[in-house]
Design an enzyme around this catalytic site. Structure first.
Site, PDB file in Angstrom:
ATOM      1  N   ARG A   1       0.913  -1.144  -0.102  1.00 14.28           N
ATOM      2  CA  ARG A   1       0.144   0.024   0.016  1.00 14.28           C
ATOM      3  C   ARG A   1       0.883   1.268   0.175  1.00 14.28           C
ATOM      4  NH1 ARG A   1      -2.118   0.889   4.159  1.00 14.28           N
ATOM      5  NH2 ARG A   1      -1.402  -0.823   5.634  1.00 14.28           N
TER       6      ARG A   1
ATOM      7  N   TYR B   1      -1.279  -3.360  -6.706  1.00  9.34           N
ATOM      8  CA  TYR B   1      -0.953  -4.328  -5.636  1.00  9.34           C
ATOM      9  C   TYR B   1      -2.018  -4.084  -4.505  1.00  9.34           C
ATOM     10  CZ  TYR B   1       1.961  -7.339  -2.728  1.00  9.34           C
ATOM     11  OH  TYR B   1       2.455  -8.353  -2.164  1.00  9.34           O
TER      12      TYR B   1
ATOM     13  N   LYS C   1      -9.673  -2.304   1.828  1.00 11.02           N
ATOM     14  CA  LYS C   1      -9.452  -1.209   2.620  1.00 11.02           C
ATOM     15  C   LYS C   1     -10.025   0.095   2.147  1.00 11.02           C
ATOM     16  CE  LYS C   1      -6.175  -3.533   4.507  1.00 11.02           C
ATOM     17  NZ  LYS C   1      -6.414  -4.051   6.098  1.00 11.02           N
TER      18      LYS C   1
ATOM     19  N   HIS D   1     -10.572  -2.555  11.282  1.00 11.61           N
ATOM     20  CA  HIS D   1      -9.676  -3.432  10.950  1.00 11.61           C
ATOM     21  C   HIS D   1      -9.155  -4.375  11.782  1.00 11.61           C
ATOM     22  CE1 HIS D   1      -5.259  -3.233   9.385  1.00 11.61           C
ATOM     23  NE2 HIS D   1      -5.887  -3.985   8.867  1.00 11.61           N
TER      24      HIS D   1
ATOM     25  N   SER E   1      -1.224  -3.404  10.284  1.00 13.59           N
ATOM     26  CA  SER E   1      -0.912  -4.533   9.312  1.00 13.59           C
ATOM     27  C   SER E   1       0.437  -5.066   9.521  1.00 13.59           C
ATOM     28  CB  SER E   1      -0.583  -3.473   7.949  1.00 13.59           C
ATOM     29  OG  SER E   1      -1.953  -2.684   7.856  1.00 13.59           O
TER      30      SER E   1
ATOM     31  N   CYS F   1       0.641  -7.358  11.809  1.00 14.17           N
ATOM     32  CA  CYS F   1       1.014  -7.357  13.510  1.00 14.17           C
ATOM     33  C   CYS F   1       0.403  -8.376  14.052  1.00 14.17           C
ATOM     34  CB  CYS F   1       0.685  -6.123  13.972  1.00 14.17           C
ATOM     35  SG  CYS F   1       1.951  -4.700  13.754  1.00 14.17           S
TER      36      CYS F   1
ATOM     37  N   LYS G   1      -3.009 -10.134  12.745  1.00 13.70           N
ATOM     38  CA  LYS G   1      -4.369 -10.584  12.785  1.00 13.70           C
ATOM     39  C   LYS G   1      -4.797 -12.003  12.186  1.00 13.70           C
ATOM     40  CE  LYS G   1      -5.572  -6.875  10.541  1.00 13.70           C
ATOM     41  NZ  LYS G   1      -4.070  -6.217  10.497  1.00 13.70           N
TER      42      LYS G   1
ATOM     43  N   ASN H   1      -2.784 -14.530  11.917  1.00 23.92           N
ATOM     44  CA  ASN H   1      -2.417 -15.581  12.775  1.00 23.92           C
ATOM     45  C   ASN H   1      -3.033 -15.704  14.027  1.00 23.92           C
ATOM     46  OD1 ASN H   1       0.692 -16.732  12.061  1.00 23.92           O
ATOM     47  ND2 ASN H   1       0.515 -14.565  11.190  1.00 23.92           N
TER      48      ASN H   1
ATOM     49  N   ASP I   1      -9.254  -9.747   8.922  1.00 22.71           N
ATOM     50  CA  ASP I   1      -8.666  -8.541   8.692  1.00 22.71           C
ATOM     51  C   ASP I   1      -9.533  -7.319   8.913  1.00 22.71           C
ATOM     52  OD1 ASP I   1      -6.607  -7.060   7.737  1.00 22.71           O
ATOM     53  OD2 ASP I   1      -7.622  -6.434   5.927  1.00 22.71           O
TER      54      ASP I   1
ATOM     55  N   ARG J   1       2.309 -12.005  -0.335  1.00 26.01           N
ATOM     56  CA  ARG J   1       1.031 -12.192   0.087  1.00 26.01           C
ATOM     57  C   ARG J   1       0.487 -13.421  -0.757  1.00 26.01           C
ATOM     58  NH1 ARG J   1      -1.521  -8.522   4.029  1.00 26.01           N
ATOM     59  NH2 ARG J   1       0.042  -7.097   4.497  1.00 26.01           N
TER      60      ARG J   1
HETATM   61  P1  GTP Z   1      -2.169  -7.531   7.434  1.00 26.35           P
HETATM   62  O1  GTP Z   1      -2.804  -8.571   6.624  1.00 26.35           O
HETATM   63  O2  GTP Z   1      -1.126  -6.637   6.844  1.00 26.35           O
HETATM   64  O3  GTP Z   1      -3.488  -6.647   8.062  1.00 26.35           O
HETATM   65  O4  GTP Z   1      -1.415  -8.332   8.600  1.00 26.35           O
HETATM   66  P2  GTP Z   1      -2.049  -9.152   9.837  1.00 26.35           P
HETATM   67  O5  GTP Z   1      -2.286  -8.550  11.073  1.00 26.35           O
HETATM   68  O6  GTP Z   1      -2.973 -10.016   9.453  1.00 26.35           O
HETATM   69  O7  GTP Z   1      -0.320  -9.952  10.406  1.00 26.35           O
HETATM   70  P3  GTP Z   1      -0.213 -11.365  10.273  1.00 26.35           P
HETATM   71  O8  GTP Z   1      -0.867 -12.211  11.008  1.00 26.35           O
HETATM   72  O9  GTP Z   1      -0.089 -11.795   8.788  1.00 26.35           O
HETATM   73  O10 GTP Z   1       1.516 -11.234  10.727  1.00 26.35           O
HETATM   74  C1  GTP Z   1       2.164 -10.583  10.264  1.00 26.35           C
HETATM   75  C2  GTP Z   1       3.717 -10.989  10.446  1.00 26.35           C
HETATM   76  O11 GTP Z   1       3.758 -11.081  11.995  1.00 26.35           O
HETATM   77  C3  GTP Z   1       4.132 -12.449  10.095  1.00 26.35           C
HETATM   78  O12 GTP Z   1       5.240 -12.634   9.774  1.00 26.35           O
HETATM   79  C4  GTP Z   1       3.667 -13.392  11.558  1.00 26.35           C
HETATM   80  O13 GTP Z   1       4.611 -14.737  11.264  1.00 26.35           O
HETATM   81  C5  GTP Z   1       4.177 -12.585  12.461  1.00 26.35           C
HETATM   82  N1  GTP Z   1       3.387 -12.892  13.801  1.00 26.35           N
HETATM   83  C6  GTP Z   1       2.065 -13.004  14.003  1.00 26.35           C
HETATM   84  N2  GTP Z   1       1.602 -13.180  15.108  1.00 26.35           N
HETATM   85  C7  GTP Z   1       2.760 -13.392  15.915  1.00 26.35           C
HETATM   86  C8  GTP Z   1       3.078 -13.678  17.113  1.00 26.35           C
HETATM   87  O14 GTP Z   1       2.023 -13.985  18.109  1.00 26.35           O
HETATM   88  N3  GTP Z   1       4.452 -13.765  17.628  1.00 26.35           N
HETATM   89  C9  GTP Z   1       5.327 -13.338  16.770  1.00 26.35           C
HETATM   90  N4  GTP Z   1       6.671 -13.090  17.078  1.00 26.35           N
HETATM   91  N5  GTP Z   1       5.094 -12.943  15.389  1.00 26.35           N
HETATM   92  C10 GTP Z   1       3.683 -12.988  14.931  1.00 26.35           C
HETATM   93  C1  SPV Z   2      -2.856  -4.361   5.536  1.00 22.92           C
HETATM   94  O1  SPV Z   2      -2.111  -3.603   4.870  1.00 22.92           O
HETATM   95  O2  SPV Z   2      -3.560  -4.224   6.454  1.00 22.92           O
HETATM   96  C2  SPV Z   2      -3.355  -5.476   4.595  1.00 22.92           C
HETATM   97  C3  SPV Z   2      -2.886  -5.553   3.003  1.00 22.92           C
HETATM   98  O3  SPV Z   2      -4.454  -6.160   5.017  1.00 22.92           O
HETATM   99  S1  SPV Z   2      -3.644  -4.742   2.085  1.00 22.92           S
HETATM  100  O4  SPV Z   2      -4.681  -5.229   1.579  1.00 22.92           O
HETATM  101  O5  SPV Z   2      -2.525  -4.415   0.948  1.00 22.92           O
HETATM  102  O6  SPV Z   2      -3.882  -3.359   2.452  1.00 22.92           O
HETATM  103 MN    MN Z   3      -5.050  -5.516   7.121  1.00 22.57          MN
END
Ligand code: GTP
Ligand code: SPV
Ligand code: MN
Length: 595
Positions: A70, A211, A220, A240, A262, A264, A266, A268, A287, A379
């Site tokens: 983004r 992208y 978004k 979000h 983002s 951080c 979610k 997972n 998300d 992604r």
């Molecule tokens: P967006 O799709 O961008 O909104 O991201 P998201 O908030 O869904 O984050 P996601 O769960 O994809 O995690 C992003 C990164 O953080 C990945 O590389 C994960 O491996 C890492 N991560 C997620 N949960 C944890 C956790 O509990 N501990 C640690 N150390 N890393 C984590």
């Molecule tokens: C984020 O950045 O919070 C995402 C990925 O979930 S994107 O759809 O590119 O914004």
């Molecule tokens: Mn997101």
């Protein structure tokens, strides 16, 4: 093709856009598998997609190296006055912005097909759902929208002859002259990219990027920026947030919605496999949450999306086995590395990297290469229905009742593992002051600490001060039915730079404590920042965590928190008179508690 459209407004808009963008032809998407296959075939023959032999119906795409995330600096909330967009959003006067962009759009689809994508955010026909129409010149976007939203003829039927829709205009901004050879990922240079929102008109104009959130406009742009502005006007919430269902050993269900910035955590957390006995987690969304107060006065959440656009690096059978299982077939991978046996790989997927790869830029790579094989914001686009732990109620039109809100972020220091708000206003204060280290989900510096209120800084479609007020008002409306609010930090590090908390499935231990707080079965420790688990209440059985490490995770360094105060003051000051008095009061009470 246009003449087939039965909704007059839609027909008129599509014709206007076709006249402006001057595509070679116009195609209205029907959402069928046949259509998807046809798009993919086009992308294969153009060299944009690589088929993956190990994963049926799955393809790898490599973006232009300049178009990998983004672009917050080029994202605009174009309200009549700048004050309505507020200090956390970029703003250009709507008239001026439309002039700039109309110029860019003129002839921008020459040599290309213009696709009209009717899509529904939320189950088609649900009272909470919204219909959008994305016009795009990117077949890659069409394929992704097929997965991420509900696309097709059924949407046009729901729209009927006089229904309303949110127009979402997208162009990659790369017209083709006669005879000009196309590149595999066409897009426009940074200074021509604009991701623009006109909340007063429920209108989205995006130009120059192919992208993710820049281009898949249901996500978004519609489901957060435009929807947040609609939600404020109409008295609901667009957040979000992931949504999950946790079931305890006695069979009681808890529904949790969590807002982390983002990249951080979610996705997972949404698919987390509890490591504690007999607790079960099911995923509703990873998300975005749309929430409305139901007839019983509780807050109900739906996931408006139908797919996951998830961060690939770090995803493994250990960290997120349910995501790995979801990725076996029918997946679009973007900016991952390619293995010699035609599979994908990314950093963190396996302990040891393969001896040879093609990296995300298409170059040979070996472990000695000293650079990432996959882009950090690589992604996967995956159908939500394929997730083995997708909740059986994930498409229930009325949604699931939320018991718990979690805010959080990525903080190497200061912020403890978990902390419960004293009450709703305090919870809103925690959300409003949330801070996190920046990630590669946006183009810009990574690792800088910034305030990201409610993980909505890049996604709030109006003045953030008014957004805080909206949260307070929703709390007032919910009264005794308010969800409890918590704040978490999975990312605290030891002085030698290692994560203190094992995270992922182990996060279930923290969620368990939250559920016990909701059930009223455990007390909590009063501290200046909020309520913390009493010693022994956080279930650490079977965890290899030393007592000093556990202590450090829950440590509250009063001096460090006092050091945060000037930054919080500055953060609040930018909202001027739009900052709710109740949040000023929260800050004063916080200051007093710190002593
Ligand atoms: P967006 O799709 O961008 O909104 O991201 P998201 O908030 O869904 O984050 P996601 O769960 O994809 O995690 C992003 C990164 O953080 C990945 O590389 C994960 O491996 C890492 N991560 C997620 N949960 C944890 C956790 O509990 N501990 C640690 N150390 N890393 C984590
Ligand atoms: C984020 O950045 O919070 C995402 C990925 O979930 S994107 O759809 O590119 O914004
Ligand atoms: Mn997101």
């Amino acid at each position: 093709m246009i003449s087939k459209l039965r909704n007059e407004k839609l027909k008129q808009w599509v014709q206007e856009v076709a006249d402006l963008c001057q595509p070679d032809d116009v195609y209205v998407c029907d959402g069928t598998r046949k259509e998807y296959d046809h798009m993919i075939a086009r992308l294969l023959s153009a060299g944009s997609a690589t088929p993956l032999k190990k994963r049926p119906n799955s393809f790898l795409f490599r973006s232009d190296p300049s178009d990998v995330a983004r672009v917050e600096d080029r994202t605009y909330i174009s309200t009549p006055s700048q004050d309505e967009a507020g200090p956390t959003n970029n703003w250009i006067d709507p008239g001026k912005l439309k002039t700039i962009m109309t110029d860019l759009y003129t002839g921008c689809m020459k040599g290309r097909t213009m696709y009209v994508i009717p899509f529904s955010m939320g189950p088609i026909g649900s009272p909470i759902s919204k219909i959008g129409i994305e016009i795009t010149d990117s077949p890659y976007v069409v394929c992704n929208m097929h997965i991420m939203t509900r696309v097709g003829t059924r949407v046009l039927e729901a729209l009927s002859t006089d229904g309303t829709f949110i127009p979402c205009l997208h162009s990659i901004g790369a017209p083709l002259e006669k005879g000009q050879k196309d590149v595999t990922w066409p897009c426009a240079p940074m200074e021509q990219k604009y991701i623009s929102h006109f909340p007063d008109e429920n209108l989205i104009w995006s130009y120059g990027s192919g992208y993710g959130g820049n281009a898949l406009l249901g996500k978004k742009c519609l489901a957060l920026r435009i929807a947040s502005a609609m939600a404020r006007r109409e008295g609901w919430m667009a957040e979000h947030m992931l949504i999950l269902r946790l079931t305890n050993p006695e069979g009681r269900q808890f529904h949790i919605a969590g807002a982390f910035p983002s990249a951080c955590g979610k996705t997972n957390l949404a698919m987390m496999q509890p490591t504690i006995g007999d607790w079960q987690c099911e995923c509703v969304g990873d998300d975005i949450a749309w929430m409305k107060i139901g007839p019983d006065g509780r807050l109900y959440a739906i996931n408006p999306e139908s797919g996951f656009f998830g961060v690939a690096p770090g995803t493994s059978d250990q960290s997120n086995p349910m995501a790995m299982d979801t990725l076996k077939e029918n997946i679009i991978f973007t900016n991952c590395a390619l293995t010699d046996d035609s599979d994908i790989w990314w950093e963190g997927m396996t302990d040891k990297a393969p001896a040879h790869l093609i990296d995300w830029k298409g170059n040979d790579w070996t472990p000695e290469s000293n650079r990432d094989a996959a882009h950090p914001n690589a992604r996967f686009t995956a159908p939500a229905a394929q997730c083995p732990v997708i909740c059986r109620d994930w498409e229930k039109p009325e949604g699931v009742p939320i018991d718990i809100f979690i805010f959080g972020g990525r903080r190497a220091t200061v912020v403890p593992l978990v902390n419960e708000a004293y009450n709703w206003d305090h919870g809103v204060f925690l959300g409003a002051t949330a801070a996190s280290e920046t990630t590669s989900a946006n183009i810009g510096a990574v690792g800088n600490l910034r305030r990201d209120p409610f993980a909505m800084k890049p996604f709030c479609g109006y003045n953030m001060g008014d957004y805080f007020q909206h949260w307070l008002q929703m709390g007032d409306k919910l009264g005794t039915k308010q969800p409890k609010i918590f704040y978490v930090n999975w990312f605290r590090k030891s002085p030698d730079g290692k994560f203190l908390w094992p995270g992922f499935g182990e996060n279930s231990r923290v969620l368990k404590w939250m559920c016990e707080r909701v059930a009223g079965s455990v007390e909590a420790e009063k501290t200046p920042i909020g309520l913390l688990p009493k010693e022994g209440d956080l279930d650490t059985t079977g965890l290899e965590l030393s007592p000093p490490e556990m202590k450090e995770l829950l440590q509250i360094d009063v001096e460090a928190w006092k050091n945060e105060l000037p930054d919080i003051e500055q953060h609040f000051a930018q909202f001027g008179s739009r900052l709710p008095e109740r949040l000023k009061k929260q800050l004063e009470e916080f200051r007093k508690r710190l002593g």
